[in-house]
Design a protein around this motif. Structure first.
Motif, PDB file in Angstrom:
ATOM      1  N   TYR A  28      33.925  27.303  44.081  1.00 17.72           N
ATOM      2  CA  TYR A  28      33.111  27.308  42.853  1.00 17.72           C
ATOM      3  C   TYR A  28      33.983  26.960  41.642  1.00 17.72           C
ATOM      4  CZ  TYR A  28      29.472  29.758  45.517  1.00 17.72           C
ATOM      5  OH  TYR A  28      28.522  30.113  46.443  1.00 17.72           O
ATOM      6  N   GLY A  29      34.961  26.076  41.857  1.00 18.65           N
ATOM      7  CA  GLY A  29      35.826  25.654  40.755  1.00 18.65           C
ATOM      8  C   GLY A  29      36.922  26.628  40.405  1.00 18.65           C
ATOM      9  N   MET A  30      36.943  27.780  41.089  1.00 19.93           N
ATOM     10  CA  MET A  30      37.947  28.803  40.758  1.00 19.93           C
ATOM     11  C   MET A  30      39.106  28.764  41.751  1.00 19.93           C
ATOM     12  SD  MET A  30      35.809  32.118  39.450  1.00 19.93           S
ATOM     13  CE  MET A  30      34.437  32.106  40.594  1.00 19.93           C
ATOM     14  N   PRO A  31      40.339  28.958  41.257  1.00 15.23           N
ATOM     15  CA  PRO A  31      41.485  28.958  42.174  1.00 15.23           C
ATOM     16  C   PRO A  31      41.591  30.288  42.920  1.00 15.23           C
ATOM     17  CG  PRO A  31      42.235  29.291  39.913  1.00 15.23           C
ATOM     18  CD  PRO A  31      40.742  29.128  39.847  1.00 15.23           C
ATOM     19  N   PHE A  32      41.310  30.266  44.217  1.00 15.00           N
ATOM     20  CA  PHE A  32      41.416  31.459  45.062  1.00 15.00           C
ATOM     21  C   PHE A  32      42.753  31.411  45.802  1.00 15.00           C
ATOM     22  CE2 PHE A  32      37.034  33.404  46.149  1.00 15.00           C
ATOM     23  CZ  PHE A  32      36.560  33.174  44.875  1.00 15.00           C
ATOM     24  N   PRO A  33      43.593  32.430  45.649  1.00 15.63           N
ATOM     25  CA  PRO A  33      44.773  32.481  46.509  1.00 15.63           C
ATOM     26  C   PRO A  33      44.329  32.691  47.961  1.00 15.63           C
ATOM     27  CG  PRO A  33      44.510  34.567  45.356  1.00 15.63           C
ATOM     28  CD  PRO A  33      43.452  33.633  44.810  1.00 15.63           C
ATOM     29  N   THR A  34      45.068  32.107  48.897  1.00 20.46           N
ATOM     30  CA  THR A  34      44.692  32.222  50.316  1.00 20.46           C
ATOM     31  C   THR A  34      45.731  33.060  51.070  1.00 20.46           C
ATOM     32  OG1 THR A  34      45.846  30.130  50.800  1.00 20.46           O
ATOM     33  CG2 THR A  34      43.493  30.007  50.365  1.00 20.46           C
ATOM     34  N   ARG A  35      45.284  33.656  52.148  1.00 21.67           N
ATOM     35  CA  ARG A  35      46.204  34.454  52.975  1.00 21.67           C
ATOM     36  C   ARG A  35      45.733  34.401  54.422  1.00 21.67           C
ATOM     37  NH1 ARG A  35      45.882  39.329  50.620  1.00 21.67           N
ATOM     38  NH2 ARG A  35      47.610  38.828  49.245  1.00 21.67           N
ATOM     39  N   MET A  36      46.657  34.214  55.324  1.00 23.00           N
ATOM     40  CA  MET A  36      46.293  34.353  56.736  1.00 23.00           C
ATOM     41  C   MET A  36      47.030  35.542  57.339  1.00 23.00           C
ATOM     42  SD  MET A  36      48.062  31.422  59.096  1.00 23.00           S
ATOM     43  CE  MET A  36      49.815  31.212  59.237  1.00 23.00           C
ATOM     44  N   THR A  37      46.493  36.010  58.436  1.00 22.74           N
ATOM     45  CA  THR A  37      47.107  37.120  59.169  1.00 22.74           C
ATOM     46  C   THR A  37      47.523  36.614  60.538  1.00 22.74           C
ATOM     47  OG1 THR A  37      45.757  38.742  57.984  1.00 22.74           O
ATOM     48  CG2 THR A  37      46.691  39.439  60.100  1.00 22.74           C
ATOM     49  N   VAL A  38      48.699  37.020  60.957  1.00 22.70           N
ATOM     50  CA  VAL A  38      49.254  36.589  62.247  1.00 22.70           C
ATOM     51  C   VAL A  38      49.481  37.822  63.124  1.00 22.70           C
ATOM     52  CG1 VAL A  38      51.201  35.444  63.388  1.00 22.70           C
ATOM     53  CG2 VAL A  38      50.431  34.646  61.131  1.00 22.70           C
ATOM     54  N   LEU A 218      43.214  41.456  53.744  1.00 20.98           N
ATOM     55  CA  LEU A 218      42.118  40.618  53.255  1.00 20.98           C
ATOM     56  C   LEU A 218      42.683  39.281  52.780  1.00 20.98           C
ATOM     57  CD1 LEU A 218      42.633  41.180  50.012  1.00 20.98           C
ATOM     58  CD2 LEU A 218      41.366  43.258  50.511  1.00 20.98           C
ATOM     59  N   ALA A 219      41.792  38.336  52.520  1.00 18.57           N
ATOM     60  CA  ALA A 219      42.244  36.953  52.282  1.00 18.57           C
ATOM     61  C   ALA A 219      42.530  36.644  50.819  1.00 18.57           C
ATOM     62  CB  ALA A 219      41.198  35.972  52.819  1.00 18.57           C
ATOM     63  N   HIS A 220      41.899  37.362  49.906  1.00 18.06           N
ATOM     64  CA  HIS A 220      42.031  37.001  48.490  1.00 18.06           C
ATOM     65  C   HIS A 220      42.401  38.211  47.653  1.00 18.06           C
ATOM     66  CE1 HIS A 220      40.086  33.317  49.767  1.00 18.06           C
ATOM     67  NE2 HIS A 220      39.001  33.979  50.115  1.00 18.06           N
ATOM     68  N   GLY A 221      43.626  38.212  47.152  1.00 16.20           N
ATOM     69  CA  GLY A 221      44.049  39.280  46.256  1.00 16.20           C
ATOM     70  C   GLY A 221      44.909  40.322  46.947  1.00 16.20           C
ATOM     71  N   ARG A 222      45.099  41.438  46.255  1.00 12.78           N
ATOM     72  CA  ARG A 222      45.981  42.490  46.779  1.00 12.78           C
ATOM     73  C   ARG A 222      45.325  43.187  47.962  1.00 12.78           C
ATOM     74  NH1 ARG A 222      47.068  47.996  46.381  1.00 12.78           N
ATOM     75  NH2 ARG A 222      45.185  48.366  45.176  1.00 12.78           N
ATOM     76  N   TRP A 223      46.051  43.284  49.074  1.00 12.36           N
ATOM     77  CA  TRP A 223      45.534  44.018  50.227  1.00 12.36           C
ATOM     78  C   TRP A 223      45.887  45.496  50.070  1.00 12.36           C
ATOM     79  CZ3 TRP A 223      49.318  45.787  53.867  1.00 12.36           C
ATOM     80  CH2 TRP A 223      50.591  45.253  53.704  1.00 12.36           C
ATOM     81  N   TYR A 224      45.305  46.304  50.935  1.00 11.26           N
ATOM     82  CA  TYR A 224      45.459  47.753  50.802  1.00 11.26           C
ATOM     83  C   TYR A 224      46.411  48.271  51.882  1.00 11.26           C
ATOM     84  CZ  TYR A 224      41.505  47.410  47.621  1.00 11.26           C
ATOM     85  OH  TYR A 224      40.689  47.069  46.560  1.00 11.26           O
ATOM     86  N   PRO A 225      47.650  48.574  51.509  1.00  9.38           N
ATOM     87  CA  PRO A 225      48.662  48.925  52.515  1.00  9.38           C
ATOM     88  C   PRO A 225      48.500  50.334  53.079  1.00  9.38           C
ATOM     89  CG  PRO A 225      49.624  48.977  50.318  1.00  9.38           C
ATOM     90  CD  PRO A 225      48.228  48.461  50.160  1.00  9.38           C
ATOM     91  N   GLU A 226      47.738  51.181  52.386  1.00  8.66           N
ATOM     92  CA  GLU A 226      47.592  52.556  52.892  1.00  8.66           C
ATOM     93  C   GLU A 226      46.197  53.085  52.553  1.00  8.66           C
ATOM     94  OE1 GLU A 226      50.912  54.288  50.941  1.00  8.66           O
ATOM     95  OE2 GLU A 226      49.981  54.202  48.970  1.00  8.66           O
TER      96      GLU A 226
END
Ligand SMILES: [Fe+2]
Length: 241
Positions: A28-38, A218-226
Motif C-alpha cells: 500500500y505504498g508503505m515501506p514494510f521491513p521484512t523478516r524470515m524465520t529459519v 513475526l514478519a513486520h516490526g519488533r518481535w516478542y522475545p518473552e
C-alpha cells in the motif's frame, strides 16, 4: 536501512532457530521491513518461513547450516520471493497457505506449489505444529509453533511497527491500523475481516493458547522475545472480548 540492521544476516533466537531481517517491501505504498524465520529440523534440513529476497551471501550462509528443503508461504500475501528461491533451491518443497495460489496467479507470478496447508501431511520431524487461523473472509494465515523452543511463528496476524523504524509520515496510518509497538496486533482491516467468523477465530486462538508460547516471532516490526502467552492474549484481545 530498516531499523533492523544488519540485514540478510542469520540471527540466532534459540537452538536450531534463527531470524533474518530483510530489506523493505512496499505494501500500500508503505515501506514494510521484512523478516524470515529459519528452523533446522532434526534431519539437518532447513525450513524457511516467509523467505525474504535470496541475497547471495545469505544463501551461502544458509548452506553452511544445512540444505534448504522447505519453503513456506504462510499467508495469501506472503509469497513474493518464493519463485526466486525455487530457482536457487530446486530440490525444496514449497508449502502454501490457502489463497496463495490464486493471489499469485492474479498477479502474474509464476509460483509452483507442492503442498497445500493446512491439510498436507507435514513431515517436519515433529518439530513444528501448524494451524490455519480460521474465521476471516479475506486473510488466510497458517500459524506455526516450533516445539523445541516454544516459539509461535506468525506473519501478519501480529504486526508491531516501531516508531523509531518507520518514516514519520507513516505513523498516522499505523496509529489508525493499531499495529504500533508495544501494542502490536493485526491491522484494523484484517481484524474486521474476521467479524463474521468470531467463533472459528476463537477456536484457532485456543489452539495457539494450547501451545503456550514462550516467544512470538513475526514478519513486520519488533518481535516478542518473552512472555509469549501473555502477548498472545494482549494481541488478540479484540477477538476474545
Ligand atoms: Fe506482511
Amino acid at each position: 536501512m530498516t531499523g533492523y540492521d544488519p540485514l540478510n544476516t542469520l540471527k540466532p533466537v534459540a537452538a536450531d532457530l534463527w531470524i533474518v531481517d530483510g530489506p523493505v517491501i512496499r505494501f500500500y505504498g508503505m515501506p514494510f521491513p521484512t523478516r524470515m524465520t529459519v528452523v533446522r529440523l532434526a534431519t539437518g534440513d532447513l525450513w524457511l518461513h516467509s523467505p525474504i529476497a535470496p541475497d547471495p551471501a545469505l544463501v551461502a550462509a544458509l548452506a553452511g547450516l544445512g540444505p534448504v528443503r522447505h519453503l513456506v508461504a504462510p499467508n495469501w500475501i506472503h509469497y513474493a520471493f518464493l519463485p526466486a528461491w525455487q530457482a536457487r533451491v530446486p530440490g525444496a518443497l514449497t508449502w502454501a497457505a490457502p489463497g496463495v495460489e490464486d493471489r499469485a496467479a492474479s498477479r502474474g507470478v509464476a509460483l509452483r506449489i507442492d503442498r497445500n496447508l493446512p491439510d498436507a501431511q507435514a513431515d517436519w520431524g515433529g518439530a513444528i505444529d501448524h494451524a490455519l487461523i480460521a474465521g476471516s473472509d479475506l486473510h488466510r494465515e497458517i500459524a506455526f509453533f516450533h516445539r523445541p523452543s516454544r516459539s509461535l511463528i506468525l506473519t501478519d496476524l501480529i504486526e508491531n511497527f516501531e516508531r523509531r523504524a518507520v518514516p514519520p509520515w507513516m505513523l498516522p496510518f499505523l496509529m489508525l491500523a493499531g499495529n504500533l509497538d508495544p501494542d502490536g496486533k493485526a491491522p484494523v482491516d484484517m481484524r474486521l475481516s474476521f467479524r463474521k467468523g468470531r467463533a472459528a477465530l476463537r477456536d484457532s486462538i485456543a489452539t495457539m493458547r494450547g501451545w503456550n508460547p514462550a516467544r512470538i516471532l513475526l514478519a513486520h516490526g519488533r518481535w516478542y522475545p518473552e512472555n509469549g502467552a501473555a502477548e498472545l492474549e494482549r494481541a488478540f484481545r479484540w477477538a476474545l472480548r
